[in-house]
Design a protein around this motif. Structure first.
Motif, PDB file in Angstrom:
ATOM      1  N   SER A  32      63.108  -3.894  34.010  1.00 10.91           N
ATOM      2  CA  SER A  32      63.709  -4.602  35.193  1.00 10.91           C
ATOM      3  C   SER A  32      62.388  -4.609  36.078  1.00 10.91           C
ATOM      4  O   SER A  32      61.350  -4.270  35.908  1.00 10.91           O
ATOM      5  CB  SER A  32      64.612  -3.638  35.969  1.00 10.91           C
ATOM      6  N   VAL A  33      62.571  -5.790  37.091  1.00  9.53           N
ATOM      7  CA  VAL A  33      61.411  -6.113  37.823  1.00  9.53           C
ATOM      8  C   VAL A  33      61.875  -5.961  39.417  1.00  9.53           C
ATOM      9  O   VAL A  33      62.866  -6.578  39.662  1.00  9.53           O
ATOM     10  CB  VAL A  33      60.924  -7.457  37.566  1.00  9.53           C
ATOM     11  N   PHE A  34      61.009  -5.274  39.977  1.00  9.48           N
ATOM     12  CA  PHE A  34      60.895  -5.483  41.613  1.00  9.48           C
ATOM     13  C   PHE A  34      60.631  -6.873  42.080  1.00  9.48           C
ATOM     14  O   PHE A  34      59.382  -7.207  41.806  1.00  9.48           O
ATOM     15  CB  PHE A  34      60.418  -4.332  42.302  1.00  9.48           C
ATOM     16  N   LEU A  35      61.523  -7.642  42.641  1.00  5.33           N
ATOM     17  CA  LEU A  35      61.220  -9.082  43.014  1.00  5.33           C
ATOM     18  C   LEU A  35      60.103  -9.050  44.375  1.00  5.33           C
ATOM     19  O   LEU A  35      59.752 -10.371  44.679  1.00  5.33           O
ATOM     20  CB  LEU A  35      62.436  -9.766  43.222  1.00  5.33           C
ATOM     21  N   ALA A  36      60.056  -8.237  45.055  1.00 10.34           N
ATOM     22  CA  ALA A  36      59.563  -7.944  46.373  1.00 10.34           C
ATOM     23  C   ALA A  36      58.056  -8.731  46.314  1.00 10.34           C
ATOM     24  O   ALA A  36      57.773  -9.630  47.299  1.00 10.34           O
ATOM     25  CB  ALA A  36      59.449  -6.891  47.150  1.00 10.34           C
ATOM     26  N   GLN A  37      57.371  -8.424  45.377  1.00  9.46           N
ATOM     27  CA  GLN A  37      55.757  -8.827  45.422  1.00  9.46           C
ATOM     28  C   GLN A  37      55.873 -10.215  44.819  1.00  9.46           C
ATOM     29  O   GLN A  37      54.577 -10.487  44.815  1.00  9.46           O
ATOM     30  CB  GLN A  37      55.020  -7.741  44.723  1.00  9.46           C
ATOM     31  N   PHE A  38      56.835 -10.656  44.219  1.00 10.71           N
ATOM     32  CA  PHE A  38      56.286 -11.988  43.689  1.00 10.71           C
ATOM     33  C   PHE A  38      57.174 -13.025  44.534  1.00 10.71           C
ATOM     34  O   PHE A  38      57.176 -14.343  44.300  1.00 10.71           O
ATOM     35  CB  PHE A  38      57.379 -12.028  42.391  1.00 10.71           C
ATOM     36  N   VAL A  39      57.816 -12.844  45.495  1.00  9.94           N
ATOM     37  CA  VAL A  39      58.600 -13.730  46.371  1.00  9.94           C
ATOM     38  C   VAL A  39      57.137 -14.787  47.187  1.00  9.94           C
ATOM     39  O   VAL A  39      56.292 -14.095  47.450  1.00  9.94           O
ATOM     40  CB  VAL A  39      59.179 -13.324  47.656  1.00  9.94           C
ATOM     41  N   ASP A  40      57.236 -15.961  47.197  1.00 10.32           N
ATOM     42  CA  ASP A  40      56.309 -16.965  47.536  1.00 10.32           C
ATOM     43  C   ASP A  40      57.085 -18.109  47.933  1.00 10.32           C
ATOM     44  O   ASP A  40      58.343 -18.408  47.679  1.00 10.32           O
ATOM     45  CB  ASP A  40      55.506 -17.241  46.214  1.00 10.32           C
ATOM     46  N   SER A  41      56.320 -19.156  48.585  1.00  9.72           N
ATOM     47  CA  SER A  41      56.995 -20.267  49.140  1.00  9.72           C
ATOM     48  C   SER A  41      56.987 -21.477  48.053  1.00  9.72           C
ATOM     49  O   SER A  41      57.460 -22.542  48.155  1.00  9.72           O
ATOM     50  CB  SER A  41      56.113 -20.841  50.387  1.00  9.72           C
ATOM     51  N   THR A  86      66.312  -6.540  50.220  1.00  8.73           N
ATOM     52  CA  THR A  86      67.128  -7.190  50.962  1.00  8.73           C
ATOM     53  C   THR A  86      66.934  -7.775  52.257  1.00  8.73           C
ATOM     54  O   THR A  86      67.663  -8.462  52.844  1.00  8.73           O
ATOM     55  CB  THR A  86      68.475  -6.044  51.281  1.00  8.73           C
ATOM     56  N   TRP A  87      65.513  -7.931  52.442  1.00 12.25           N
ATOM     57  CA  TRP A  87      65.347  -8.343  53.764  1.00 12.25           C
ATOM     58  C   TRP A  87      64.682  -9.997  53.306  1.00 12.25           C
ATOM     59  O   TRP A  87      64.613 -10.671  54.215  1.00 12.25           O
ATOM     60  CB  TRP A  87      63.800  -7.643  54.189  1.00 12.25           C
ATOM     61  N   GLU A  88      64.670 -10.413  52.201  1.00 16.09           N
ATOM     62  CA  GLU A  88      64.806 -11.681  51.821  1.00 16.09           C
ATOM     63  C   GLU A  88      65.985 -12.522  51.623  1.00 16.09           C
ATOM     64  O   GLU A  88      66.697 -12.357  50.726  1.00 16.09           O
ATOM     65  CB  GLU A  88      63.891 -11.737  50.563  1.00 16.09           C
ATOM     66  N   THR A  89      66.379 -12.972  52.898  1.00 18.33           N
ATOM     67  CA  THR A  89      67.782 -13.446  52.956  1.00 18.33           C
ATOM     68  C   THR A  89      68.156 -14.667  52.038  1.00 18.33           C
ATOM     69  O   THR A  89      69.363 -14.911  51.698  1.00 18.33           O
ATOM     70  CB  THR A  89      68.001 -13.954  54.336  1.00 18.33           C
ATOM     71  N   PHE A  90      67.232 -15.118  51.412  1.00 22.59           N
ATOM     72  CA  PHE A  90      67.407 -16.262  50.451  1.00 22.59           C
ATOM     73  C   PHE A  90      67.587 -15.767  49.116  1.00 22.59           C
ATOM     74  O   PHE A  90      68.464 -16.400  48.298  1.00 22.59           O
ATOM     75  CB  PHE A  90      66.263 -17.344  50.220  1.00 22.59           C
ATOM     76  N   LEU A  91      67.477 -14.389  48.956  1.00 23.24           N
ATOM     77  CA  LEU A  91      67.740 -13.730  47.727  1.00 23.24           C
ATOM     78  C   LEU A  91      69.286 -13.242  47.906  1.00 23.24           C
ATOM     79  O   LEU A  91      70.295 -13.084  46.980  1.00 23.24           O
ATOM     80  CB  LEU A  91      66.882 -12.646  47.622  1.00 23.24           C
ATOM     81  N   ALA A 121      57.797 -22.780  44.184  1.00 22.06           N
ATOM     82  CA  ALA A 121      58.589 -22.497  43.130  1.00 22.06           C
ATOM     83  C   ALA A 121      57.796 -21.772  41.730  1.00 22.06           C
ATOM     84  O   ALA A 121      56.733 -22.238  41.611  1.00 22.06           O
ATOM     85  CB  ALA A 121      59.070 -23.966  42.528  1.00 22.06           C
ATOM     86  N   PRO A 122      58.492 -20.941  41.083  1.00 19.38           N
ATOM     87  CA  PRO A 122      60.138 -20.625  40.921  1.00 19.38           C
ATOM     88  C   PRO A 122      60.190 -19.569  41.875  1.00 19.38           C
ATOM     89  O   PRO A 122      61.092 -18.905  41.822  1.00 19.38           O
ATOM     90  CB  PRO A 122      60.005 -20.267  39.601  1.00 19.38           C
ATOM     91  N   PHE A 123      59.134 -19.086  42.594  1.00 19.43           N
ATOM     92  CA  PHE A 123      59.277 -17.857  43.526  1.00 19.43           C
ATOM     93  C   PHE A 123      60.175 -18.009  44.807  1.00 19.43           C
ATOM     94  O   PHE A 123      59.999 -16.790  45.663  1.00 19.43           O
ATOM     95  CB  PHE A 123      58.097 -17.180  43.605  1.00 19.43           C
ATOM     96  N   ASN A 124      60.406 -19.066  44.968  1.00 12.89           N
ATOM     97  CA  ASN A 124      61.095 -19.482  46.457  1.00 12.89           C
ATOM     98  C   ASN A 124      62.565 -19.609  46.381  1.00 12.89           C
ATOM     99  O   ASN A 124      63.131 -19.810  47.415  1.00 12.89           O
ATOM    100  CB  ASN A 124      60.374 -20.451  47.028  1.00 12.89           C
ATOM    101  N   SER A 125      63.324 -19.175  45.207  1.00 14.33           N
ATOM    102  CA  SER A 125      64.685 -19.311  45.176  1.00 14.33           C
ATOM    103  C   SER A 125      65.183 -18.056  44.153  1.00 14.33           C
ATOM    104  O   SER A 125      64.550 -17.308  43.421  1.00 14.33           O
ATOM    105  CB  SER A 125      65.148 -20.641  44.692  1.00 14.33           C
ATOM    106  N   LEU A 126      66.477 -17.818  44.240  1.00 12.62           N
ATOM    107  CA  LEU A 126      66.797 -16.655  43.496  1.00 12.62           C
ATOM    108  C   LEU A 126      67.068 -17.162  41.977  1.00 12.62           C
ATOM    109  O   LEU A 126      66.628 -16.526  41.395  1.00 12.62           O
ATOM    110  CB  LEU A 126      68.346 -16.157  43.926  1.00 12.62           C
TER     111      LEU A 126
END
Length: 350
Positions: free
Chosen positions: A8-17, A43-48, A19-24
């Motif tokens: 599994s992977v924790f998505l927090a460190q990969f969120v970016d503005s 859960t603080w990333e509301t787009f996720l 693509a592909p890191f800007n959408s679920l």
């Protein structure tokens, strides 16, 4: 014994503005293509995830789960690390931690705490709606500034600090109990729950609340010079979540555990990509499997040298190679004979 789930992977460190890191959808497709089987969602990333909707609507949760499942993935856990941090903030850290709160709450610590408590509760309800049994978070801290005390702590300060911390968390713990979800505190420097002793203090202060559990991350224990293998022997019944993160500790004649205020690259204790640090993951996976810990092996990427993209690619294979398929056979049970009490007596000479 139980086979660990993953990777599994924790998505927090990969969120970016970008693509592909800007959408679920983008992150799910990316993770699945790398070989991950689960995702831990911040859960603080509301787009996720929209926690307000998730706490109110089973339909929303069913749609969210179906979307993740459509990529061959499962939701391992939800994370409220940032919101959990805000459950307990010492005033010395108000300015720095205000950035984790909605803008209208900044400069209002009391309202910020109330918002954090209610937000973590929502994550408990969302977890239940999503069919998730464990939740990842931080405890927050009222006492961290006294960790290496100077001036000396007055008698009773630590006890009162843990009483207050427990008082803030008990309504959340009771809510999670109602939802049948375990809270897994990541024991982490900067938190009042950062090692086994502080976990036990908190557990006692909550009246041994059954929803108080542990997110096991050995990387933080290396930086504290704590025996992260023996920790599993002590606390395996409480380990309900698992971050697979590597680290190293290389003290010199100039710096050690406190790091000299250096940037991460120049510290004695540093977080590294999986396989690049000093952690004995073979023994960790063996211990967790032996004790039957029902956890997802979730990669958390933090490295001061390697790129997150390379770390994610290597991390999926690293975890997959360390997961142990539990045997259903005993290697020495080749005879298959039934117990014969008379024969046993003869063997003992009785």
């Amino acid at each position: 014994m139980k086979t660990i789930k993953g990777p599994s992977v924790f998505l927090a460190q990969f969120v970016d503005s970008k693509a592909p890191f800007n959408s679920l959808d983008g992150l799910c497709k990316w993770a699945a293509n790398l070989g991950y089987k689960g995702i831990q969602i911040p859960t603080w990333e509301t787009f996720l995830i929209d926690l307000d909707k998730a706490a109110e609507s089973q339909e929303y949760c069913d749609q969210l789960k179906a979307k993740v499942n459509s990529y061959g993935l499962e939701i391992a856990e939800l994370s409220t690390h940032l919101q959990g941090q805000l459950v307990a903030v010492h005033p010395a850290y108000d300015v720095m931690f205000d950035g984790f709160a909605p803008e209208h709450l900044r400069g209002n610590p009391k309202a910020r705490t109330e918002w954090a408590i209610e937000t973590v509760k929502k994550a408990g309800t969302a977890s239940r709606r999503l069919g998730i049994k464990s939740h990842a978070t931080f405890s927050g801290a009222l006492l961290w500034h006294t960790m290496h005390p100077w001036p000396q702590r007055p008698p009773g300060l630590v006890e009162l600090g843990f009483e207050e911390l427990a008082e803030r968390w008990l309504p959340i713990l009771d809510h999670f109990d109602k939802e049948d979800v375990d809270i897994c505190y990541e024991l982490h420097p900067g938190e009042d729950l950062h090692d086994g002793d502080t976990f036990e203090r908190f557990l006692e202060a909550t009246g041994n609340h059954k929803r108080v559990n542990i997110l096991y991350d050995p990387s933080h224990f290396v930086l504290q010079q704590l025996d992260y293998i023996a920790f599993i022997d002590h606390y395996h019944p409480y380990i309900k979540s698992f971050h697979v993160k590597d680290s190293e500790f290389n003290p010199t004649g100039k710096k050690g555990a406190f790091g000299g205020y250096n940037d991460w690259i120049d510290r004695a204790g540093r977080y590294r990509s999986l396989g690049d640090g000093q952690i004995d993951f073979k023994t960790i996976f063996s211990k967790l499997t032996q004790y039957g810990c029902d956890v997802w092996a979730t990669m958390e990427w933090e490295c001061c040298i390697k790129s997150p993209e390379q770390g994610a690619i290597e991390g999926a294979k690293f975890i997959k190679d360390h997961i142990i398929e539990v045997t259903d056979k005993k290697f020495d049970d080749f005879a298959g004979a039934e117990t014969d009490k008379e024969m046993l007596k003869k063997m003992l000479g009785i």
